[in-house]
Design an enzyme around this catalytic site. Structure first.
Site, PDB file in Angstrom:
ATOM      1  CB  THR A   1      45.938 118.147   7.807  1.00  0.00           C
ATOM      2  OG1 THR A   1      46.799 117.973   8.950  1.00  0.00           O
ATOM      3  CG2 THR A   1      46.758 118.532   6.597  1.00  0.00           C
TER       4      THR A   1
ATOM      5  CE1 TYR B   1      45.705 118.395  15.019  1.00  0.00           C
ATOM      6  CE2 TYR B   1      46.749 118.826  12.920  1.00  0.00           C
ATOM      7  CZ  TYR B   1      46.445 119.211  14.212  1.00  0.00           C
ATOM      8  OH  TYR B   1      46.881 120.429  14.684  1.00  0.00           O
TER       9      TYR B   1
ATOM     10  CG  ASP C   1      50.305 122.195  11.052  1.00  0.00           C
ATOM     11  OD1 ASP C   1      51.386 122.281  11.653  1.00  0.00           O
ATOM     12  OD2 ASP C   1      49.220 121.921  11.622  1.00  0.00           O
TER      13      ASP C   1
ATOM     14  CD  GLN D   1      50.760 124.794  14.297  1.00  0.00           C
ATOM     15  OE1 GLN D   1      49.728 124.147  14.472  1.00  0.00           O
ATOM     16  NE2 GLN D   1      51.707 124.398  13.463  1.00  0.00           N
TER      17      GLN D   1
HETATM   18  P1  NAP Z   1      40.751 127.205  10.239  1.00  0.00           P
HETATM   19  O1  NAP Z   1      41.806 126.935   9.252  1.00  0.00           O
HETATM   20  O2  NAP Z   1      40.645 128.576  10.832  1.00  0.00           O
HETATM   21  O3  NAP Z   1      39.318 126.859   9.618  1.00  0.00           O
HETATM   22  C1  NAP Z   1      39.035 125.651   8.967  1.00  0.00           C
HETATM   23  C2  NAP Z   1      37.557 125.647   8.548  1.00  0.00           C
HETATM   24  O4  NAP Z   1      37.327 126.754   7.677  1.00  0.00           O
HETATM   25  C3  NAP Z   1      37.135 124.410   7.785  1.00  0.00           C
HETATM   26  O5  NAP Z   1      35.824 124.126   8.183  1.00  0.00           O
HETATM   27  C4  NAP Z   1      37.150 124.852   6.319  1.00  0.00           C
HETATM   28  O6  NAP Z   1      36.165 124.192   5.557  1.00  0.00           O
HETATM   29  C5  NAP Z   1      36.778 126.308   6.445  1.00  0.00           C
HETATM   30  N1  NAP Z   1      37.379 127.136   5.391  1.00  0.00           N
HETATM   31  C6  NAP Z   1      38.666 127.131   4.967  1.00  0.00           C
HETATM   32  N2  NAP Z   1      38.856 128.070   4.019  1.00  0.00           N
HETATM   33  C7  NAP Z   1      37.666 128.691   3.855  1.00  0.00           C
HETATM   34  C8  NAP Z   1      37.226 129.747   3.017  1.00  0.00           C
HETATM   35  N3  NAP Z   1      38.054 130.354   2.165  1.00  0.00           N
HETATM   36  N4  NAP Z   1      35.919 130.150   3.095  1.00  0.00           N
HETATM   37  C9  NAP Z   1      35.074 129.525   3.967  1.00  0.00           C
HETATM   38  N5  NAP Z   1      35.433 128.530   4.785  1.00  0.00           N
HETATM   39  C10 NAP Z   1      36.721 128.113   4.732  1.00  0.00           C
HETATM   40  O7  NAP Z   1      40.808 126.216  11.480  1.00  0.00           O
HETATM   41  P2  NAP Z   1      41.731 124.995  11.945  1.00  0.00           P
HETATM   42  O8  NAP Z   1      41.595 123.854  11.038  1.00  0.00           O
HETATM   43  O9  NAP Z   1      41.443 124.801  13.391  1.00  0.00           O
HETATM   44  O10 NAP Z   1      43.218 125.585  11.881  1.00  0.00           O
HETATM   45  C11 NAP Z   1      44.073 125.419  10.769  1.00  0.00           C
HETATM   46  C12 NAP Z   1      45.138 124.371  11.023  1.00  0.00           C
HETATM   47  O11 NAP Z   1      45.957 124.741  12.118  1.00  0.00           O
HETATM   48  C13 NAP Z   1      44.582 123.010  11.464  1.00  0.00           C
HETATM   49  O12 NAP Z   1      43.978 122.305  10.406  1.00  0.00           O
HETATM   50  C14 NAP Z   1      45.812 122.392  12.044  1.00  0.00           C
HETATM   51  O13 NAP Z   1      46.687 121.941  11.016  1.00  0.00           O
HETATM   52  C15 NAP Z   1      46.398 123.579  12.793  1.00  0.00           C
HETATM   53  N6  NAP Z   1      45.942 123.652  14.213  1.00  0.00           N
HETATM   54  C16 NAP Z   1      46.897 123.474  15.178  1.00  0.00           C
HETATM   55  C17 NAP Z   1      46.535 123.512  16.513  1.00  0.00           C
HETATM   56  C18 NAP Z   1      47.588 123.313  17.564  1.00  0.00           C
HETATM   57  O14 NAP Z   1      47.257 123.109  18.739  1.00  0.00           O
HETATM   58  N7  NAP Z   1      48.843 123.385  17.199  1.00  0.00           N
HETATM   59  C19 NAP Z   1      45.198 123.759  16.904  1.00  0.00           C
HETATM   60  C20 NAP Z   1      44.265 123.964  15.889  1.00  0.00           C
HETATM   61  C21 NAP Z   1      44.655 123.933  14.556  1.00  0.00           C
HETATM   62  P3  NAP Z   1      36.443 122.944   4.559  1.00  0.00           P
HETATM   63  O15 NAP Z   1      37.384 122.023   5.266  1.00  0.00           O
HETATM   64  O16 NAP Z   1      35.077 122.385   4.360  1.00  0.00           O
HETATM   65  O17 NAP Z   1      37.046 123.471   3.275  1.00  0.00           O
END
Ligand code: NAP
Length: 277
Positions: free
Chosen positions: A20, A54, A49, A163
């Site tokens: 999210t 956020y 998550d 994580q």
């Molecule tokens: P991600 O999930 O690798 O990528 C998200 C991006 O990819 C968004 O722009 C989304 O677009 C796009 N997307 C998703 N599915 C897709 C698909 N099937 N085809 C094309 N594009 C797609 O990156 P993230 O948000 O950084 O990581 C995931 C989650 O991990 C976060 O949201 C958060 O909850 C968690 N996180 C935790 C930490 C930490 O420090 N613990 C750090 C980073 C992330 P749309 O939104 O436009 O659909």
């Protein structure tokens, strides 16, 4: 349940959940974000998550709305800022998160990254929250092998997850962190599993995708989930992306596929610093 990962106590959670980050930042996008999360829950992506960070709490409010009326079907993960991770600070931060999430409990509560409060204090705060029924499990995020050793020394042996950043282009934790977590039966949550949509669509990911008639990002998700100890949490605010991600659970990569991906994205041969996004 579709493919699942087992937590240290034996509870099983879905191997594919929903992230999210960047949700809850703009009021005009809230309805779409809630709809995307709800579509994901319908498809079995019931691990969600989030974090107090956020959207400055906005993402937790989006999640609260998305799980309204179906809280029991969802495994909720949230995170406390390191600067809030004193014993009393953890408890106060959790209370604020519970209000925004409109729930009485968080299933897994993580320390977002290592900070300066003594880990023994953070663990004591987590244990107080567990005793009060406000969190069910606790864990950490962005903890490397040495951080895990410090956590264990501080009494945090009940840690239920770490994580970290993990995808084909970020394989560093395979070197020593994953083996260490494996020895303790602690699962991994892979964040940014498609590198925020920046993974290359060509090369091995493209070739394997073409062979299976799928999208390269679905290959990346299937690759992350090939390990029995990894939970992938892609974030998608568009329903088409949620559906594509859910379908990645049906993709089985064979030995040739894995070898092709290894050739493009070699496993680590030496220890490097844990990467963060
Ligand atoms: P991600 O999930 O690798 O990528 C998200 C991006 O990819 C968004 O722009 C989304 O677009 C796009 N997307 C998703 N599915 C897709 C698909 N099937 N085809 C094309 N594009 C797609 O990156 P993230 O948000 O950084 O990581 C995931 C989650 O991990 C976060 O949201 C958060 O909850 C968690 N996180 C935790 C930490 C930490 O420090 N613990 C750090 C980073 C992330 P749309 O939104 O436009 O659909």
């Amino acid at each position: 349940m579709a493919k699942s990962v087992t937590l240290p106590g034996g509870e099983r959670v879905p191997a594919l959940g929903q992230g999210t980050w960047f949700m809850g930042e703009q009021a005009r996008r809230k309805a779409d974000e809630v709809a995307a999360l709800r579509a994901g829950i319908d498809l079995g992506l019931t691990l969600i998550d989030t974090a107090e960070m956020y959207g400055d709490g906005g993402a937790e409010m989006v999640v609260g709305e998305a799980v309204k009326g179906r809280r029991d079907a969802v495994f909720l993960v949230s995170k406390v800022y390191p600067h809030n991770a004193s014993r009393a600070g953890v408890v106060a931060a959790c209370e604020r998160s519970l209000k925004r999430l409109a729930t009485d409990r968080i299933d897994l509560y993580l320390l977002h990254w290592p900070g300066s409060h003594p880990l023994a204090e953070t663990v004591a705060g987590f244990e107080a929250l567990q005793a009060a029924g406000k969190i069910r499990h606790y864990g950490v995020s962005n903890f490397d092998a040495d951080d895990m050793a410090a956590l264990f020394a501080a009494g945090g042996g009940a840690c239920a997850a770490d994580q970290v950043l993990y995808n084909p282009a970020r394989r560093g934790p395979e070197f020593d962190l994953f083996p260490l977590l494996g020895r303790h039966g602690i699962p991994i949550m892979a964040y940014s599993p498609i590198e925020q949509a920046r993974l290359p669509r060509g090369g091995a990911l493209g070739a394997v995708a073409k062979k299976h008639g799928v999208d390269p990002f679905q290959v990346a998700l299937a690759w992350v989930m090939r390990r029995p100890d990894v939970i992938a949490i892609p974030k998608a605010s568009r329903i088409a992306h949620v559906e594509a991600n859910a379908a990645a659970r049906d993709l089985a990569l064979d030995a040739d596929d894995l070898a092709a991906i290894d050739a493009d994205f070699p496993p680590p041969r030496r220890k490097g610093a844990l990467e963060m996004l």
